[in-house]
Design a protein around this motif. Sequence first.
Motif, PDB file in Angstrom:
ATOM      1  N   THR A 335       0.817  -1.217   0.000  1.00  0.00           N
ATOM      2  CA  THR A 335       0.000   0.000   0.000  1.00  0.00           C
ATOM      3  C   THR A 335       0.847   1.261   0.000  1.00  0.00           C
ATOM      4  N   GLN A 336       2.011   1.212   0.633  1.00  0.00           N
ATOM      5  CA  GLN A 336       2.844   2.414   0.719  1.00  0.00           C
ATOM      6  C   GLN A 336       3.893   2.482  -0.381  1.00  0.00           C
ATOM      7  N   ASN A 337       3.682   1.691  -1.418  1.00  0.00           N
ATOM      8  CA  ASN A 337       4.555   1.755  -2.602  1.00  0.00           C
ATOM      9  C   ASN A 337       3.734   1.995  -3.853  1.00  0.00           C
ATOM     10  N   PRO A 338       2.938   3.073  -3.885  1.00  0.00           N
ATOM     11  CA  PRO A 338       2.124   3.318  -5.074  1.00  0.00           C
ATOM     12  C   PRO A 338       2.984   3.620  -6.287  1.00  0.00           C
ATOM     13  N   ARG A 339       2.501   3.240  -7.440  1.00  0.00           N
ATOM     14  CA  ARG A 339       3.187   3.556  -8.684  1.00  0.00           C
ATOM     15  C   ARG A 339       2.778   4.951  -9.147  1.00  0.00           C
ATOM     16  N   LEU A 340       3.526   5.514 -10.058  1.00  0.00           N
ATOM     17  CA  LEU A 340       3.239   6.869 -10.522  1.00  0.00           C
ATOM     18  C   LEU A 340       1.826   6.986 -11.079  1.00  0.00           C
ATOM     19  N   TRP A 341       1.296   5.925 -11.624  1.00  0.00           N
ATOM     20  CA  TRP A 341      -0.028   5.947 -12.231  1.00  0.00           C
ATOM     21  C   TRP A 341      -1.131   5.515 -11.258  1.00  0.00           C
ATOM     22  N   ASP A 342      -0.786   5.348  -9.977  1.00  0.00           N
ATOM     23  CA  ASP A 342      -1.788   5.087  -8.944  1.00  0.00           C
ATOM     24  C   ASP A 342      -2.172   6.430  -8.316  1.00  0.00           C
ATOM     25  N   TYR A 343      -3.268   6.998  -8.775  1.00  0.00           N
ATOM     26  CA  TYR A 343      -3.633   8.355  -8.364  1.00  0.00           C
ATOM     27  C   TYR A 343      -4.421   8.362  -7.060  1.00  0.00           C
ATOM     28  N   ALA A 344      -4.129   9.341  -6.207  1.00  0.00           N
ATOM     29  CA  ALA A 344      -4.883   9.511  -4.971  1.00  0.00           C
ATOM     30  C   ALA A 344      -6.355   9.723  -5.293  1.00  0.00           C
ATOM     31  N   ASP A 345      -7.226   9.040  -4.558  1.00  0.00           N
ATOM     32  CA  ASP A 345      -8.681   9.140  -4.722  1.00  0.00           C
ATOM     33  C   ASP A 345      -9.130   8.736  -6.127  1.00  0.00           C
ATOM     34  N   ASN A 346      -8.248   8.068  -6.881  1.00  0.00           N
ATOM     35  CA  ASN A 346      -8.553   7.642  -8.253  1.00  0.00           C
ATOM     36  C   ASN A 346      -8.910   8.813  -9.172  1.00  0.00           C
ATOM     37  N   VAL A 347      -8.370   9.972  -8.863  1.00  0.00           N
ATOM     38  CA  VAL A 347      -8.560  11.150  -9.708  1.00  0.00           C
ATOM     39  C   VAL A 347      -7.283  11.365 -10.512  1.00  0.00           C
ATOM     40  N   ASN A 348      -7.367  11.285 -11.819  1.00  0.00           N
ATOM     41  CA  ASN A 348      -6.196  11.368 -12.679  1.00  0.00           C
ATOM     42  C   ASN A 348      -5.694  12.813 -12.744  1.00  0.00           C
ATOM     43  N   THR A 349      -4.640  13.076 -11.995  1.00  0.00           N
ATOM     44  CA  THR A 349      -4.105  14.432 -11.884  1.00  0.00           C
ATOM     45  C   THR A 349      -3.556  14.932 -13.221  1.00  0.00           C
ATOM     46  N   ILE A 350      -2.916  14.056 -13.975  1.00  0.00           N
ATOM     47  CA  ILE A 350      -2.325  14.469 -15.247  1.00  0.00           C
ATOM     48  C   ILE A 350      -3.417  14.898 -16.228  1.00  0.00           C
ATOM     49  N   THR A 351      -4.457  14.092 -16.337  1.00  0.00           N
ATOM     50  CA  THR A 351      -5.564  14.469 -17.238  1.00  0.00           C
ATOM     51  C   THR A 351      -6.184  15.789 -16.809  1.00  0.00           C
ATOM     52  N   PHE A 352      -6.370  15.964 -15.513  1.00  0.00           N
ATOM     53  CA  PHE A 352      -6.917  17.223 -14.993  1.00  0.00           C
ATOM     54  C   PHE A 352      -6.047  18.404 -15.391  1.00  0.00           C
ATOM     55  N   LEU A 353      -4.744  18.262 -15.234  1.00  0.00           N
ATOM     56  CA  LEU A 353      -3.842  19.378 -15.526  1.00  0.00           C
ATOM     57  C   LEU A 353      -3.716  19.649 -17.014  1.00  0.00           C
ATOM     58  N   LEU A 354      -3.819  18.620 -17.834  1.00  0.00           N
ATOM     59  CA  LEU A 354      -3.676  18.786 -19.273  1.00  0.00           C
ATOM     60  C   LEU A 354      -4.934  19.306 -19.951  1.00  0.00           C
TER      61      LEU A 354
END
Length: 357
Positions: A335-354
């Motif tokens: 659980t404490q080793n999330p991957r870069l594509w494991d977004y907090a709250d399942n909200v895709n930060t990259i898509t939001f920013l782009l």
Amino acid sequence: MTLETKKSVFVELGKFLKQFSEKDTIKKSDVLHNDLFFDDFEKLIHLSQSHNGWYTPEQVYFAIKSWADALTEENLDKWLSQYSSEFTQDDKTEKTVALILAGNIPLVGFHDFLSVLITGNKALIKTSSNDQHLLPFLAKYLIAVDESLKDKVTFVEGKLENFDTVIATGSNNTARYFEYYFKDKPSIIRKNRNSAAVLNGKETKEDLEALGEDIFRYFGLGCRNVSKLFVPKDYSFVPFFEAIFKYQDVIHYEKYANNYDYNKAVFLMSNFKLLDNGFLTLKEDPSYASPISSVFYEFYENIEDLQTRLEADAEQIQCIVSNDLVKNSTPFGQTQNPRLWDYADNVNTITFLLTTK
């Protein structure tokens, strides 16, 4: 800066972080700017506990290792490849993104910081009073690697002003304030979440030992820490307690011990029935958010009904640990080793920013 340049800067940061380990920190000659940053960062790691009593060297080293492992060329390529056509190459459409960071665990806001910079935007950062030193230090290192980042990163102590969008992390109470205060800005507002584990009694000792890592890492302060167990009727907790005995030294840490004594006393005065092994209490409770040094548990009758319950409670849950008993499970101990594509709250930060104008 092109996307490739941005990625290369963070790869250099990953190489810098890779040098630091609780057991064998080794200064390497091929890492950029070690002469300026290596010794000071090692000192900061050991000073962190004086800034925040929960930030013991062990926990800070773990956070550093997690990011060192994540910030590789391979991981960055895998993470960002699906967005490559959406990235602007000249940063002409950059936005200023206000980041309001939590401080419950070391570098908890680093993923948001990384996401803002990797998408070519500016970061206007308000750190938590509990974590004011680690991220600013790493930002200085990044700027040393590429001076063009100097105008992309600003830390503020007072009121946030002159920004286009917001990513804010806090409690359920502060989230209500954020939602009102930033109602006119595009935003991601994160609230309290907790993590759970689903057991069926067939777990191995190794599984349950790894579950202890999910419970005790960062003293249980993270949203990815398991704070709730779902177990079948007539489940025996004996193997669980035997497996997590290896984490008994947590009780020797004063801040954790104080929470254990206090929360156990509150439970007992309220006549709650507890299971207790001397450093962790288990309490039957329908809630997900247990206090430090305690884990709640709940019985289930069949896995299908539990799956429906978990889906209904999705907004309260960060991740679920199991041996694939339910959908989208995280393996024990991860659980404490999330991957870069494991977004907090399942909200895709990259898509939001782009995509946010």
